[in-house]
Design a protein around this motif. Structure first.
Motif: not given
Length: 472
Positions: A242-243, A261, A271-275, A277-278, A281
């Motif tokens: 994501t960076d 996903s 995907y992880t949940p954090a990935c 969301m990023r 966003q």
């Protein structure tokens, strides 16, 4: 001296058997043609003569003759009757096509691999073994279709697709907390057409799009064919970097990001949940669309995030398919998106292909509603997870490094360290031993730094493959 008349044809037809008389007649005549008893150019008895001699109906004879015409074994000459067709190799012609030796490259992978039977061990292919699919459910659905009124089978379907199937799709997505109406769903000729329709509707040549890297090789080819500027986002064990996505979005202002996903092809990662969301966003911050290619959703885990559900289809276009859980031959996929966007994509679909096959969509609907599909998917998931764990362990034993731990799905992605040969050179050597490998560079936008391969867990667990890899 007059040529003696041929004795009347006599086939041994059995009334008390499961084989239909039409098939008995057609197969019996085919046997006489193949053995040479019926020679090229010879005229068959008329329909009436054959029917009277064998005490069967004329319609049975007509259907049998027409079957052999369709097989290329008979020729129908108007006003003259049916004649044995010239066989291959006669008249100085050779009808058998001998294809050249396959070259394992991206063109072969895209256009020829499905029909190429010369490589018996398909360790790198992209489909499941037939015995792992829901063949019984499909056969039951076919029988139900055959019994349905003919008017339901011969017309064009609805531009959006078969409504009862689309309703089931909305219910399925609703189980993942994605609330939508049936007017937001349209069916397609597989997920591949779904992606193509999105590309044609929403992009113009020169637009910049992002894609998983490594990613789906057909999608890479489609995007380039559309004249788009394609940039890769590195795939990680937990989704995407994501960076890097943030940097690319800020620098290149992409129109869309195509990503998978759950159980991505080729890496098998989710995907992880954090990935998740990023990524959403970043899409909101930089104004790009996310196309979620989610054809492996049913093979994933209950905790795998769905981007479309998290986003509510505000910036996500969702693509699904039934090729991996029912049968790839049906070619039934779908798109879920905003209502107005669905209308635009349907217009593109009608311009290019009119409607899809409603018969196939009815088959899928019948399979999903006949009561066995859920248990079939549960069994398939357990089979895939076990096969992947076994394959990863054996790949590690022969010197390869799997990208992730086993978590289910069709694919394992593994790297060979310290080998002087390129992935394509290794694949060509494997092909000479009857093994089809899928080199990693097929799935990258540019030449990768590592020597990697995609393995299909349903076909790769064979001793010949591990003996070959051990020899490297």
């Amino acid at each position: 001296m007059a040529k003696p008349a041929r004795a009347p044809l006599q086939l041994d037809l059995k009334r008390k058997t499961s084989a239909r008389l039409v098939e008995q007649v057609a197969n019996g005549l085919a046997g006489l043609i193949e053995t040479g008893e019926l020679r090229s150019g010879e005229r068959l008895p008329s329909v009436r003569q054959f029917a009277q001699h064998h005490d069967i109906g004329s319609s049975t004879v007509v259907e049998a003759y027409e079957q052999l015409v369709a097989r290329g074994m008979l020729q129908a000459r108007r006003g003259a009757g049916f004649f044995v067709a010239a066989r291959a190799g006669q008249s100085g012609q050779h009808a058998v096509f001998v294809p050249p030796e396959p070259v394992i490259d991206s063109a072969w992978l895209l256009s020829e691999m499905f029909a190429d039977e010369r490589v018996p061990i398909k360790a790198g292919c992209g489909w499941l073994p037939g015995k792992w699919l829901n063949d019984e459910g499909l056969h039951q659905a076919e029988r139900r279709i055959i019994r349905s009124p003919g008017a339901q089978q011969v017309g064009y379907g609805h531009p959006y697709g078969y409504a009862p199937l689309r309703q089931l799709i909305t219910q399925f997505l609703g189980h993942w907390s994605l609330e939508l109406g049936i007017e937001q769903v349209l069916t397609t000729h597989g997920a591949t057409q779904a992606l193509d329709l999105v590309i044609r509707t929403m992009t113009q040549p020169g637009d910049t799009v992002l894609i998983d890297d490594p990613g789906y090789c057909n999608l890479i080819a489609m995007l380039r064919l559309a004249g788009l500027n394609v940039i890769g986002v590195p795939r990680t064990p937990g989704g995407v970097d994501t960076d890097v996505l943030e940097t690319l979005a800020r620098t290149h202002h992409p129109k869309m990001f195509f990503t998978t996903s759950v159980l991505q092809n080729p890496t098998g990662t989710s995907y992880t949940p954090a990935c998740a969301m990023r990524v959403l966003q970043a899409a909101e911050r930089h104004g790009f669309w996310v196309v979620e290619d989610d054809i492996f959703r049913e093979l994933g885990q209950a905790t795998d995030p769905m981007l479309a559900a998290l986003d509510g289809l505000q910036r996500v276009i969702y693509v699904g398919s039934y090729s991996k859980t029912i049968a790839p031959s049906l070619r039934v996929g779908y798109i879920a998106c905003q209502r107005e966007l669905a209308r635009q994509i349907v217009h593109t679909k009608m311009v290019l292909t009119l409607t899809n096959s409603e018969i196939n969509e009815r088959l899928v609907h019948n399979v999903l509603t006949e009561g066995h599909h859920r248990r079939h998917v549960q069994t398939l998931n357990a089979t895939l997870l076990s096969a992947q764990a076994t394959l990863n362990a054996k790949l590690s034993e022969v010197g390869l490094t799997p990208f992730t731990a086993a978590r289910g799905g069709m694919f394992s992605w593994a790297t060979i360290e310290g080998c002087e040969l390129s992935a394509r050179e290794i694949a060509d050597r494997a092909r000479q031993k009857g093994i089809w490998l899928a080199p990693g560079d097929f799935f990258h936008l540019s030449a990768p730094h590592q020597t990697s391969f995609r393995f299909n867990v349903g076909y790769a667990d064979v001793p010949e493959l591990f003996d070959f890899l051990r020899g490297l």
